[in-house]
Write a protein that holds these residues in place. Structure first.
Motif, PDB file in Angstrom:
ATOM      1  N   TYR B  35     -34.764 -29.384  14.067  1.00  0.00           N
ATOM      2  CA  TYR B  35     -34.508 -30.374  15.102  1.00  0.00           C
ATOM      3  C   TYR B  35     -33.573 -29.777  16.143  1.00  0.00           C
ATOM      4  O   TYR B  35     -32.769 -28.900  15.841  1.00  0.00           O
ATOM      5  N   GLN B  37     -30.701 -31.203  19.153  1.00  0.00           N
ATOM      6  CA  GLN B  37     -29.967 -32.360  19.635  1.00  0.00           C
ATOM      7  C   GLN B  37     -29.284 -31.995  20.937  1.00  0.00           C
ATOM      8  O   GLN B  37     -28.570 -30.988  21.013  1.00  0.00           O
ATOM      9  N   GLY B  40     -25.624 -36.728  23.799  1.00  0.00           N
ATOM     10  CA  GLY B  40     -25.932 -38.127  24.051  1.00  0.00           C
ATOM     11  C   GLY B  40     -27.334 -38.550  23.655  1.00  0.00           C
ATOM     12  O   GLY B  40     -27.726 -39.690  23.914  1.00  0.00           O
ATOM     13  N   LEU B  41     -28.058 -37.651  22.990  1.00  0.00           N
ATOM     14  CA  LEU B  41     -29.435 -37.960  22.605  1.00  0.00           C
ATOM     15  C   LEU B  41     -29.602 -37.877  21.100  1.00  0.00           C
ATOM     16  O   LEU B  41     -28.821 -37.259  20.400  1.00  0.00           O
ATOM     17  N   GLY B  42     -30.643 -38.463  20.641  1.00  0.00           N
ATOM     18  CA  GLY B  42     -30.989 -38.322  19.229  1.00  0.00           C
ATOM     19  C   GLY B  42     -31.612 -36.973  18.953  1.00  0.00           C
ATOM     20  O   GLY B  42     -31.748 -36.134  19.848  1.00  0.00           O
ATOM     21  N   LEU B  43     -31.988 -36.765  17.725  1.00  0.00           N
ATOM     22  CA  LEU B  43     -32.609 -35.503  17.335  1.00  0.00           C
ATOM     23  C   LEU B  43     -34.100 -35.541  17.644  1.00  0.00           C
ATOM     24  O   LEU B  43     -34.759 -36.562  17.463  1.00  0.00           O
ATOM     25  N   LEU B  45     -37.792 -33.395  16.965  1.00  0.00           N
ATOM     26  CA  LEU B  45     -38.397 -32.458  16.023  1.00  0.00           C
ATOM     27  C   LEU B  45     -39.087 -31.318  16.760  1.00  0.00           C
ATOM     28  O   LEU B  45     -39.900 -31.540  17.658  1.00  0.00           O
ATOM     29  N   LEU B  88     -27.780 -28.120  20.305  1.00  0.00           N
ATOM     30  CA  LEU B  88     -27.365 -28.008  18.906  1.00  0.00           C
ATOM     31  C   LEU B  88     -28.634 -28.086  18.060  1.00  0.00           C
ATOM     32  O   LEU B  88     -29.437 -29.012  18.222  1.00  0.00           O
ATOM     33  N   PHE B  90     -30.491 -28.195  14.323  1.00  0.00           N
ATOM     34  CA  PHE B  90     -30.294 -28.543  12.923  1.00  0.00           C
ATOM     35  C   PHE B  90     -31.550 -28.245  12.116  1.00  0.00           C
ATOM     36  O   PHE B  90     -32.663 -28.552  12.527  1.00  0.00           O
TER      37      PHE B  90
END
Lengths: 108, 112
Positions: B35, B37, B40-43, B45, B88, B90
């Motif tokens: 993922y 990121q 200020g946003l969601g993750l 895919l 970022l 993940f």
């Protein structure tokens, strides 16, 4: 679409109860998950609801109403360490679509 | 020891460079995910893999590739990095039938 809506910010007092709402689009819906993320940290899984109703895990509970395309995360007995971002995520067939997160600030 | 590890934790690279982010897990899970990121946003895919021979594109796979070298290892490559890949990243794992449950600590990537 895959969009989810949740409030961007919530502030609550230590010891209180707070509810974070999440609405979602229904196409290909498999369930609703919740994650906690502290600043600079990794998301931590909190709960998953596939069916309607309330799931309770300690101070945290999560609720789902599929007919209303709505869910919420309930945090009880708030502690300062609960200050974090909380994401709802909608499960699809093979994927998880995340909301943009709710930043919870717990104040003394 | 952490169940899901990522290397490097931080990386600064220049536009056009090829870089690889690595993920290892000790949970014995078949499913692994990458993922990204943005602030200020969601993750979102990038890629996911349900076993060593199963690789699938996610929402935002353009400009990325992956390799599942073993059940425990899943690498993400940026073939030619560009500044809007600054984010970022993940890695996550889950057991069969579950959605992503265990996340690595993240790799902060900056492309200048």
């Amino acid at each position: 679409g895959q969009s989810l809506e949740q409030p961007s910010e919530v502030t609550a007092v230590e010891g209180a109860i707070v509810q974070i709402n999440c609405t979602y689009q229904t196409s290909g819906f498999y369930g609703l998950s919740w994650y906690q993320q502290h600043d600079g940290g990794a998301p931590t899984f909190l709960s998953y609801n596939a069916l309607d109703g309330l799931e309770e895990t300690g101070r945290f509970s999560s609720f789902l109403s599929r007919s209303d395309s709505y869910g919420y995360l309930l945090l009880q007995e708030l502690q300062m360490k609960d200050s974090a971002s909380y994401f709802c995520a909608r499960g699809g067939a093979n994927n998880l679509f995340f909301g943009t997160g709710t930043r919870l600030t717990v104040i003394p | 020891d952490a169940d899901v590890t990522q290397t490097p934790r931080n990386r600064i690279t220049k536009t056009g460079k090829r870089i690889m982010l690595e993920c290892s897990q000790t949970k014995g899970h078949d499913r692994m995910y990458w993922y990204r990121q943005d602030p200020g946003l969601g993750l979102r895919l990038i890629y996911y893999s349900f076993d060593v021979k199963d690789i699938n594109k996610g929402e935002i796979s353009d400009g990325y590739s992956v390799s599942r070298q073993a059940q425990a290892k899943f690498s993400l490559s940026l073939e030619s990095a560009i500044p809007n890949q600054t984010a970022l990243y993940f890695c996550a794992t889950s057991d069969a039938g579950e959605f992503p449950r265990y996340f690595g600590p993240g790799t902060r990537l900056t492309v200048t």
